[in-house]
Enzyme design. Structure first.
Site, mmCIF file in Angstrom:
data_model
loop_
_atom_site.group_PDB
_atom_site.id
_atom_site.type_symbol
_atom_site.label_atom_id
_atom_site.label_comp_id
_atom_site.label_asym_id
_atom_site.label_seq_id
_atom_site.Cartn_x
_atom_site.Cartn_y
_atom_site.Cartn_z
ATOM 1 N N ASP A 105 11.231 3.684 4.973
ATOM 2 C CA ASP A 105 10.993 2.261 5.213
ATOM 3 C C ASP A 105 12.167 1.668 5.978
ATOM 4 O O ASP A 105 13.307 2.140 5.865
ATOM 5 C CB ASP A 105 10.804 1.512 3.885
ATOM 6 C CG ASP A 105 9.967 0.250 4.049
ATOM 7 O OD1 ASP A 105 10.449 -0.708 4.686
ATOM 8 O OD2 ASP A 105 8.840 0.227 3.547
ATOM 9 N N TYR A 106 11.883 0.617 6.738
ATOM 10 C CA TYR A 106 12.940 -0.164 7.389
ATOM 11 C C TYR A 106 13.792 -0.846 6.330
ATOM 12 O O TYR A 106 15.003 -0.977 6.466
ATOM 13 C CB TYR A 106 12.298 -1.191 8.327
ATOM 14 C CG TYR A 106 13.274 -1.880 9.253
ATOM 15 C CD1 TYR A 106 13.602 -1.303 10.481
ATOM 16 C CD2 TYR A 106 13.866 -3.087 8.916
ATOM 17 C CE1 TYR A 106 14.498 -1.923 11.347
ATOM 18 C CE2 TYR A 106 14.759 -3.718 9.768
ATOM 19 C CZ TYR A 106 15.069 -3.129 10.990
ATOM 20 O OH TYR A 106 15.966 -3.740 11.829
ATOM 21 N N SER A 134 -7.667 -0.046 9.904
ATOM 22 C CA SER A 134 -7.970 -1.374 9.364
ATOM 23 C C SER A 134 -9.427 -1.678 9.622
ATOM 24 O O SER A 134 -10.018 -1.178 10.588
ATOM 25 C CB SER A 134 -7.100 -2.434 10.048
ATOM 26 O OG SER A 134 -7.550 -3.744 9.735
ATOM 27 N N ILE A 158 0.823 -1.200 0.000
ATOM 28 C CA ILE A 158 0.000 0.000 0.000
ATOM 29 C C ILE A 158 0.858 1.252 0.000
ATOM 30 O O ILE A 158 0.587 2.219 -0.710
ATOM 31 C CB ILE A 158 -0.958 -0.014 1.208
ATOM 32 C CG1 ILE A 158 -2.032 -1.101 1.016
ATOM 33 C CG2 ILE A 158 -1.599 1.346 1.410
ATOM 34 C CD1 ILE A 158 -2.889 -1.339 2.243
ATOM 35 N N LYS A 199 -5.654 -0.628 15.971
ATOM 36 C CA LYS A 199 -6.236 0.033 14.804
ATOM 37 C C LYS A 199 -7.489 0.819 15.176
ATOM 38 O O LYS A 199 -7.773 1.869 14.576
ATOM 39 C CB LYS A 199 -6.537 -0.998 13.724
ATOM 40 C CG LYS A 199 -5.277 -1.588 13.078
ATOM 41 C CD LYS A 199 -4.409 -0.527 12.420
ATOM 42 C CE LYS A 199 -3.271 -1.133 11.607
ATOM 43 N NZ LYS A 199 -2.459 -0.097 10.937
ATOM 44 N N TYR A 246 -3.776 -6.188 17.454
ATOM 45 C CA TYR A 246 -3.874 -5.515 16.157
ATOM 46 C C TYR A 246 -5.184 -4.740 16.052
ATOM 47 O O TYR A 246 -5.189 -3.541 15.746
ATOM 48 C CB TYR A 246 -3.785 -6.545 15.025
ATOM 49 C CG TYR A 246 -3.840 -5.934 13.649
ATOM 50 C CD1 TYR A 246 -2.706 -5.404 13.060
ATOM 51 C CD2 TYR A 246 -5.035 -5.890 12.926
ATOM 52 C CE1 TYR A 246 -2.751 -4.829 11.794
ATOM 53 C CE2 TYR A 246 -5.098 -5.320 11.668
ATOM 54 C CZ TYR A 246 -3.959 -4.799 11.100
ATOM 55 O OH TYR A 246 -4.009 -4.237 9.849
ATOM 56 N N ILE A 283 -6.353 -6.519 1.228
ATOM 57 C CA ILE A 283 -5.732 -5.940 0.053
ATOM 58 C C ILE A 283 -4.701 -6.937 -0.464
ATOM 59 O O ILE A 283 -3.813 -7.357 0.281
ATOM 60 C CB ILE A 283 -5.059 -4.597 0.373
ATOM 61 C CG1 ILE A 283 -6.081 -3.626 1.005
ATOM 62 C CG2 ILE A 283 -4.445 -4.004 -0.877
ATOM 63 C CD1 ILE A 283 -7.270 -3.293 0.125
ATOM 64 N N THR A 301 -1.854 -7.392 -1.676
ATOM 65 C CA THR A 301 -0.465 -7.014 -1.873
ATOM 66 C C THR A 301 0.358 -8.287 -2.053
ATOM 67 O O THR A 301 -0.107 -9.389 -1.729
ATOM 68 C CB THR A 301 0.056 -6.249 -0.650
ATOM 69 O OG1 THR A 301 -0.016 -7.114 0.493
ATOM 70 C CG2 THR A 301 -0.780 -5.000 -0.396
#
Length: 267
Positions: free
Chosen positions: A37-38, A145, A18, A162, A158, A191, A193
Site C-alpha cells: 500500500d501507499y 468495477s 476491500i 475498468k 474510471y 461497497i 467501505t
C-alpha cells in the site's frame, strides 16, 4: 488446513477497504500475505495485527503509478517468502471532480486514472507471471468495477479503465493459461467501505440501494470472500471471467424500481 494453505499472496491496496478484507481472509485461510500500500504505516499496522493472531503477514510500500515500485513489491514478496502464487491487483480510483464528461474532463486525470486502474494491473501481472511460471502456476485476481459495464454522466476515465481491466483479464488468462496461471476479475458494486461511508452522501447511498435487486449494498468481506475463492483451487477450472458482485444492480430493466413505486402508489 486452510483453503490457500502455504500459498504466497501479494495484495495491493491492502491497508483498508476491500484490500484489507482480502488480505485478512487470505491470511486466515493459511496464506503468507504481503500487504502492499501507499499507506505503508497502515499496512504495517494490519500486518502486525495479523501476526498477533498467529498469521503470517508483512507489509511493503507500493506506488501504483510507478513501474519500479510495483516491480519492487513483487520482488520483495518473492525474496521474503520464496515464491508468488496469488496476486490481487486491487489498487484503483479516480478524482470525481476532474474525471467528468469527455468535453470537460481533465486530460491529465484521464492519464492518471488509466495508469492507476489499468496500467498497474498490467505491470503487476507482468512482473508476477515469471515467478508464477517458476512456481508451476498461480492465480491473478483483478479489481474491475460495475462501472466497466455501463456508462455514466461522469467518471469517463474510471469506467473506461475498468472496462479495460475486464478485457485485460481475458488476455492474461489466454496468454498464460497453459502455464497453469489463471486470471479472473471482480467487478464490485457499491461497497460500504469506510471510505465510501465517509465520502458519499447518505442520499447517494440510498439511490444505489434503490436500484439494487437486493435491499442492501455490499460490504468489504463480500468481495474478500470472492478473492479467496478465486485464489483457491475451488475455482481451478475458472479463468478469464469477471464476477459481477453488485447486488443485481444491472440485472433488471433500469426502470423497475420506479415502476414498482408507481404501481404501489396506484394500487
Amino acid at each position: 488446513m486452510g483453503r490457500v494453505q502455504d500459498k504466497v499472496a501479494l495484495v495491493t491496496g491492502a491497508a483498508s477497504g476491500i484490500g484489507l478484507s482480502a488480505a485478512t481472509l487470505l491470511a486466515k485461510e493459511g496464506a503468507k500475505v504481503v500487504l502492499a500500500d501507499y499507506n505503508i504505516e497502515g499496512a504495517k499496522e494490519v500486518a502486525a495485527a495479523l501476526k498477533l493472531e498467529g498469521l503470517e503477514a508483512t507489509a511493503v510500500f507500493v506506488n501504483a503509478l510507478e513501474e519500479q515500485s510495483i516491480k519492487d513489491a513483487v520482488e520483495f514478496t518473492v525474496d521474503t517468502y520464496g515464491a508468488l502464487n496469488i496476486l490481487y491487483n486491487n489498487v484503483g480510483g479516480t478524482n470525481v471532480r476532474k474525471d467528468l464528461d469527455i468535453v470537460n474532463m481533465d486530460l491529465d486525470e484521464w492519464d492518471r486514472t488509466m495508469d492507476i486502474n489499468l496500467k498497474s494491473v498490467l505491470l503487476g501481472s507482468r512482473f508476477a507471471v515469471p515467478h508464477m511460471q517458476k512456481a508451476g502456476g498461480g492465480s491473478i485476481i483483478n479489481t474491475a468495477s460495475m462501472g466497466g459495464f455501463a456508462s455514466d454522466a461522469i467518471r469517463t476515465g474510471y469506467g473506461t479503465s475498468k472496462a479495460g481491466v475486464v478485457h485485460l483479464t481475458k488476455y492474461i488468462a489466454t496468454q498464460y493459461g497453459k502455464d497453469n496461471i489463471r486470471c479472473n476479475a471482480i467487478a464490485p458494486g457499491l461497497i460500504l467501505t469506510p471510505a465510501a461511508i465517509n465520502n458519499l452522501p447518505a442520499k447517494m447511498i440510498e439511490i444505489f440501494t434503490k436500484y439494487n435487486a437486493l435491499p442492501y449494498n455490499g460490504e468489504a468481506d463480500d468481495i474478500g470472500h470472492a478473492v479467496v475463492f478465486l485464489a483457491s483451487d475451488e475455482s481451478k477450472f475458472m479463468t478469464g471471467q469477471t464476477m459481477q458482485i453488485e447486488g443485481g444492480h444491472y440485472m433488471a430493466n433500469p426502470t423497475i424500481a420506479d415502476l414498482n413505486e408507481f404501481l404501489t402508489a396506484n394500487n
